[in-house]
Write an enzyme that holds these catalytic residues in place. Structure first.
Site, PDB file in Angstrom:
ATOM      1  N   ARG A   1      35.713   5.873   4.103  1.00 60.56           N
ATOM      2  CA  ARG A   1      34.928   6.870   5.072  1.00 60.56           C
ATOM      3  C   ARG A   1      35.087   8.217   4.169  1.00 60.56           C
ATOM      4  O   ARG A   1      35.346   9.430   4.871  1.00 60.56           O
ATOM      5  CB  ARG A   1      35.685   7.042   6.149  1.00 60.56           C
ATOM      6  CG  ARG A   1      35.538   5.920   7.367  1.00 60.56           C
ATOM      7  CD  ARG A   1      34.292   5.744   7.764  1.00 60.56           C
ATOM      8  NE  ARG A   1      34.287   4.364   8.751  1.00 60.56           N
ATOM      9  CZ  ARG A   1      34.211   3.400   8.602  1.00 60.56           C
ATOM     10  NH1 ARG A   1      34.142   2.751   7.241  1.00 60.56           N
ATOM     11  NH2 ARG A   1      34.137   2.618   9.484  1.00 60.56           N
TER      12      ARG A   1
ATOM     13  N   GLU B   1      37.576  11.010  12.432  1.00 68.97           N
ATOM     14  CA  GLU B   1      36.519  10.576  11.446  1.00 68.97           C
ATOM     15  C   GLU B   1      35.222  11.409  11.881  1.00 68.97           C
ATOM     16  O   GLU B   1      34.369  11.529  10.654  1.00 68.97           O
ATOM     17  CB  GLU B   1      36.280   9.137  11.756  1.00 68.97           C
ATOM     18  CG  GLU B   1      36.026   8.416  10.846  1.00 68.97           C
ATOM     19  CD  GLU B   1      34.518   7.745  11.063  1.00 68.97           C
ATOM     20  OE1 GLU B   1      33.423   8.091  10.816  1.00 68.97           O
ATOM     21  OE2 GLU B   1      34.616   6.653  11.953  1.00 68.97           O
TER      22      GLU B   1
ATOM     23  N   SER C   1      33.745   5.200  16.023  1.00 67.91           N
ATOM     24  CA  SER C   1      35.132   5.553  15.719  1.00 67.91           C
ATOM     25  C   SER C   1      35.528   7.010  15.890  1.00 67.91           C
ATOM     26  O   SER C   1      34.817   7.666  15.079  1.00 67.91           O
ATOM     27  CB  SER C   1      35.670   4.775  14.524  1.00 67.91           C
ATOM     28  OG  SER C   1      35.493   3.452  14.639  1.00 67.91           O
TER      29      SER C   1
HETATM   30  N1  EPU Z   1      42.477  -3.340  18.190  1.00 67.54           N
HETATM   31  C1  EPU Z   1      43.407  -2.906  19.127  1.00 67.54           C
HETATM   32  N2  EPU Z   1      42.905  -2.115  20.111  1.00 67.54           N
HETATM   33  C2  EPU Z   1      41.583  -1.925  20.399  1.00 67.54           C
HETATM   34  C3  EPU Z   1      40.723  -2.521  19.271  1.00 67.54           C
HETATM   35  C4  EPU Z   1      41.186  -3.100  18.101  1.00 67.54           C
HETATM   36  O1  EPU Z   1      44.542  -3.007  18.916  1.00 67.54           O
HETATM   37  O2  EPU Z   1      41.297  -1.495  21.246  1.00 67.54           O
HETATM   38  C5  EPU Z   1      43.185  -3.830  16.831  1.00 67.54           C
HETATM   39  C6  EPU Z   1      42.724  -5.431  16.775  1.00 67.54           C
HETATM   40  O3  EPU Z   1      43.918  -6.112  16.946  1.00 67.54           O
HETATM   41  C7  EPU Z   1      42.322  -5.739  15.525  1.00 67.54           C
HETATM   42  C8  EPU Z   1      42.128  -4.211  14.790  1.00 67.54           C
HETATM   43  O4  EPU Z   1      42.689  -3.267  15.858  1.00 67.54           O
HETATM   44  O5  EPU Z   1      43.050  -6.522  14.633  1.00 67.54           O
HETATM   45  C9  EPU Z   1      40.840  -3.851  14.278  1.00 67.54           C
HETATM   46  O6  EPU Z   1      39.772  -3.715  15.108  1.00 67.54           O
HETATM   47  P1  EPU Z   1      38.288  -3.798  14.859  1.00 67.54           P
HETATM   48  O7  EPU Z   1      37.835  -5.101  14.074  1.00 67.54           O
HETATM   49  O8  EPU Z   1      37.693  -3.696  15.951  1.00 67.54           O
HETATM   50  O9  EPU Z   1      38.002  -2.535  13.864  1.00 67.54           O
HETATM   51  P2  EPU Z   1      38.583  -1.203  13.856  1.00 67.54           P
HETATM   52  O10 EPU Z   1      39.559  -0.980  12.847  1.00 67.54           O
HETATM   53  O11 EPU Z   1      38.971  -0.785  15.159  1.00 67.54           O
HETATM   54  C10 EPU Z   1      36.860  -0.534  12.119  1.00 67.54           C
HETATM   55  C11 EPU Z   1      35.924   0.650  11.780  1.00 67.54           C
HETATM   56  C12 EPU Z   1      34.562   0.356  12.484  1.00 67.54           C
HETATM   57  C13 EPU Z   1      34.014  -0.925  12.063  1.00 67.54           C
HETATM   58  C14 EPU Z   1      35.122  -2.173  12.603  1.00 67.54           C
HETATM   59  C15 EPU Z   1      34.629  -3.467  12.090  1.00 67.54           C
HETATM   60  C16 EPU Z   1      37.138   2.756  11.091  1.00 67.54           C
HETATM   61  C17 EPU Z   1      37.589   4.026  11.605  1.00 67.54           C
HETATM   62  N3  EPU Z   1      36.367   1.971  12.074  1.00 67.54           N
HETATM   63  O12 EPU Z   1      37.321  -0.206  13.329  1.00 67.54           O
HETATM   64  O13 EPU Z   1      33.778   1.389  12.311  1.00 67.54           O
HETATM   65  O14 EPU Z   1      32.976  -1.241  12.925  1.00 67.54           O
HETATM   66  O15 EPU Z   1      36.160  -1.838  11.724  1.00 67.54           O
HETATM   67  O16 EPU Z   1      34.732  -3.511  10.689  1.00 67.54           O
HETATM   68  O17 EPU Z   1      37.367   2.405  10.111  1.00 67.54           O
HETATM   69  C18 EPU Z   1      32.849   3.642  12.983  1.00 67.54           C
HETATM   70  O18 EPU Z   1      33.069   4.141  11.839  1.00 67.54           O
HETATM   71  O19 EPU Z   1      32.270   4.438  13.894  1.00 67.54           O
HETATM   72  C19 EPU Z   1      33.091   2.211  13.370  1.00 67.54           C
HETATM   73  C20 EPU Z   1      32.613   1.817  14.574  1.00 67.54           C
END
Ligand code: EPU
Length: 332
Positions: free
Chosen positions: A156, A328, A230
């Site tokens: 990012r 972010e 995010s």
């Molecule tokens: N999780 C929670 N609670 C929640 C959601 C997720 O505990 O409410 C945990 C889940 O256990 C999961 C982990 O977080 O194992 C990862 O969740 P997710 O795959 O939804 O991804 P994220 O880390 O929350 C990142 C990116 C997203 C992208 C997703 C999928 C960042 C800041 N965000 O989110 O990007 O779509 O991975 O790859 O890196 C964005 O940048 O706007 C964005 C949406």
């Protein structure tokens, strides 16, 4: 003054002195010398939070066009103008059978905004297929070309984010593979979705469809609920720190990063553990119920209110986990 509400996805009622739509690079080059500072260039405004009025000119990038720069039997170099809508461009590539960007379907925003924060999702980042960025240096008004390494991409992050406000991205060229066969479908959520659908060797169209379905199930549609995706970055902590936290939180997920001694922790897990997921204030704004990393404006929230909520979350995370969460999004 003109209302910015329809020019960004958080739906905050902020004003700008002036808003100018850019349909060509020439308009920008004509307008810039006569525009007083400050000015701001927006794509779809999908990564900003306006905490106050913007007392300057906002340029809204609507410069369109997609062309093939070069192609061989297996590879194609495709140039997209920066005002193209990111998702439409991804789907154009998928329909043409150009692989590489299908995991990045449905990310809000424009092509020009994508390199700034090196957008990423489901195991793929923009940097993986970016060949070149063409940008105008806003001080000299000269065009500069940046190959992948000059963009200084990181999670990012990029040269353009580090030099915010100094460049206007004109076009982005991608290196894509001419194949229907998807390469990157090992991100856990994606893999399990494909598994549920009995898809073993997915095509790029199937990966795009899966990513769209997963995103629609978790992330609020900015056309219906104000948000900027995010709100925070996922923090990178030392493995020692992570092991320490695991004693109290044995289910804390993690993702490996390039540096072996560090690990990425999902900020959503930290925020959810602290009970913020689904929290709303006055029914007007809060933390999304399906994704704790997304702050939402249901109706009439001010940027300052959303910012204050994010500050409260940062402090709570610091106190509970000794982790510094970073925003972010761009706070203006
Ligand atoms: N999780 C929670 N609670 C929640 C959601 C997720 O505990 O409410 C945990 C889940 O256990 C999961 C982990 O977080 O194992 C990862 O969740 P997710 O795959 O939804 O991804 P994220 O880390 O929350 C990142 C990116 C997203 C992208 C997703 C999928 C960042 C800041 N965000 O989110 O990007 O779509 O991975 O790859 O890196 C964005 O940048 O706007 C964005 C949406």
């Amino acid at each position: 003054m003109q209302n910015l509400k329809n020019y960004h996805t958080f739906g905050i009622d902020a004003q700008a002195k002036n808003i100018i739509a850019l349909h060509s690079l020439n308009t920008l080059l004509e307008e810039l010398p006569k525009t007083e500072k400050p000015f701001l260039c927006l794509g779809q405004g999908s990564n900003v939070l306006f905490c106050k009025d913007f007392l300057g000119t906002v340029f809204v990038n609507q410069i369109k066009g997609i062309s093939i720069v070069e192609e061989t039997q297996d590879t194609v170099w495709v140039k997209a103008q920066s005002g193209e809508i990111w998702h439409d461009f991804v789907m154009h590539c998928v329909e043409k059978g150009w692989a590489g960007m299908e995991n990045l379907a449905l990310i809000p925003g424009t092509v020009g905004a994508a390199p700034v924060q090196n957008i990423g999702a489901y195991g793929v980042e923009l940097k993986d297929s970016l060949a070149q960025v063409e940008a105008i240096n806003l001080d000299t008004l000269q065009i500069e070309l940046f190959d992948n390494s000059l963009c200084a991409f990181a999670y990012r992050d990029s040269f353009f984010k580090q030099n915010s406000g100094k460049y206007f991205i004109v076009s982005v060229t991608f290196t894509l593979q001419k194949t229907q066969k998807a390469q990157h479908y090992y991100y856990r959520a994606l893999q399990s979705y494909l598994h549920e659908q009995n898809i073993i060797n997915p095509s790029i169209q199937e990966v795009a469809n899966a990513v769209i379905a997963i995103r629609q199930s978790k992330l609020p549609d900015p056309k219906k609920i104000g948000n900027a995706g995010s709100f925070f970055k996922n923090p990178i902590v030392s493995k020692m720190h992570y092991k320490q936290l695991q004693k109290t939180y044995p289910n804390m997920p993690c993702f490996e990063v390039e540096q072996a001694e560090y690990i990425k922790v999902p900020a959503a897990f930290l925020i959810e553990t602290l009970g913020y997921k689904g929290k709303t204030i006055d029914g007007r704004y809060g933390v999304h119920a399906q994704q704790a990393l997304v702050l939402v404006n249901y109706k009439n929230a001010t940027g300052a209110e959303i910012y204050a909520l994010s500050q409260e979350i940062i402090q709570a995370v610091k106190k509970a986990f000794q982790i510094d969460l970073e925003r972010e999004i761009n706070v203006l």
